[in-house]
Design a protein around this motif. Structure first.
Motif, PDB file in Angstrom:
ATOM      1  N   UNK A   7       0.779  -1.175   0.067  1.00 30.53           N
ATOM      2  CA  UNK A   7      -0.030   0.020  -0.152  1.00 30.53           C
ATOM      3  C   UNK A   7       0.805   1.262  -0.112  1.00 30.53           C
ATOM      4  N   UNK A   8       1.837   1.315   0.742  1.00 32.41           N
ATOM      5  CA  UNK A   8       2.700   2.419   0.904  1.00 32.41           C
ATOM      6  C   UNK A   8       3.438   2.602  -0.569  1.00 32.41           C
ATOM      7  N   UNK A   9       3.983   1.500  -1.055  1.00 30.32           N
ATOM      8  CA  UNK A   9       4.478   1.674  -2.590  1.00 30.32           C
ATOM      9  C   UNK A   9       3.383   2.062  -3.560  1.00 30.32           C
ATOM     10  N   UNK A  10       2.293   1.757  -3.400  1.00 32.25           N
ATOM     11  CA  UNK A  10       1.195   2.148  -4.333  1.00 32.25           C
ATOM     12  C   UNK A  10       1.004   3.733  -4.082  1.00 32.25           C
ATOM     13  N   UNK A  11       1.109   4.199  -3.005  1.00 31.34           N
ATOM     14  CA  UNK A  11       0.539   5.730  -2.537  1.00 31.34           C
ATOM     15  C   UNK A  11       1.897   6.251  -3.087  1.00 31.34           C
ATOM     16  N   UNK A  12       2.917   5.918  -2.922  1.00 36.20           N
ATOM     17  CA  UNK A  12       4.117   6.519  -3.494  1.00 36.20           C
ATOM     18  C   UNK A  12       4.246   6.562  -5.004  1.00 36.20           C
ATOM     19  N   UNK A  13       4.018   5.749  -5.547  1.00 37.70           N
ATOM     20  CA  UNK A  13       3.934   5.472  -7.218  1.00 37.70           C
ATOM     21  C   UNK A  13       2.741   6.462  -7.605  1.00 37.70           C
ATOM     22  N   UNK A  14       1.707   6.527  -7.167  1.00 40.38           N
ATOM     23  CA  UNK A  14       0.418   7.221  -7.570  1.00 40.38           C
ATOM     24  C   UNK A  14       0.926   8.718  -7.384  1.00 40.38           C
ATOM     25  N   UNK A  15       1.751   9.141  -6.434  1.00 37.14           N
ATOM     26  CA  UNK A  15       1.907  10.385  -6.026  1.00 37.14           C
ATOM     27  C   UNK A  15       3.051  10.948  -7.168  1.00 37.14           C
ATOM     28  N   UNK A  16       4.228  10.166  -7.609  1.00 36.30           N
ATOM     29  CA  UNK A  16       5.230  10.229  -8.399  1.00 36.30           C
ATOM     30  C   UNK A  16       5.925   8.856  -9.061  1.00 36.30           C
ATOM     31  N   UNK A  17       5.337   8.658 -10.175  1.00 35.85           N
ATOM     32  CA  UNK A  17       5.886   7.370 -10.717  1.00 35.85           C
ATOM     33  C   UNK A  17       7.057   7.309 -11.373  1.00 35.85           C
ATOM     34  N   UNK A  18       7.747   8.522 -11.298  1.00 33.68           N
ATOM     35  CA  UNK A  18       9.152   8.682 -11.881  1.00 33.68           C
ATOM     36  C   UNK A  18      10.101   8.279 -10.810  1.00 33.68           C
TER      37      UNK A  18
END
Length: 151
Positions: A7-18
């Motif tokens: 979940x933390x990983x998905x939250x981080x990727x949604x905010x900034x996928x780069x």
């Protein structure tokens, strides 16, 4: 089922996928290899379905957003397939949803201006024999548009 780290990983990727794998791993207190393993697993399980650049439509002179309600002439599998296959090919149709109620579909359409939307309806949608009715709602102002899913 997703665990807390996923979940933390998905939250981080949604905010900034780069973010780099190292930056992602750092943000969720993992080392690089387990973080990359989790990303690959989420991609394989189709939790992560792609990575996209968010583009300002107005920068491309796409100034009109329209929601079009579409009713098909007949409620059949062949009419639905014909319609869905046709609209999927149209670049100005951003979304196509099957809905309940008095209409069959809701389309999210972007256009340069109202005149180009009118031409789109007449030439791209209106020519499709399976369509019985189209009702358009023009967005006057979009207050916000969220891209991040609640996790």
């Amino acid at each position: 089922m997703l665990d807390k780290k996923d979940q933390q990983l998905l939250i981080a990727l949604q905010a900034q996928a780069r973010l780099t794998v190292s930056e992602l791993a750092n943000s969720i207190n993992l080392s690089d290899t387990p973080c990359l393993r989790r990303i690959k697993k989420l991609e394989q399980e189709r939790v992560i379905t792609g990575y996209h650049a968010a583009i300002n439509p107005k920068a491309l002179n796409l100034n009109v957003l329209v929601y079009a309600f579409v009713r098909l002439g007949q409620n059949s599998v062949s009419a639905a397939q014909q319609f869905e296959q046709h609209v999927e090919k149209l670049p100005h149709v951003l979304e196509c949803s099957v809905i309940s109620g008095s209409y069959d579909y809701l389309l999210k359409i972007i256009a340069h201006d109202l005149e180009s939307y009118e031409l789109f309806v007449k030439h791209q949608l209106g020519g499709l024999s399976c369509i019985a009715n189209i009702e358009s709602t023009v967005v006057l102002k979009q207050s916000f548009s969220k891209k991040q899913l609640p996790l």
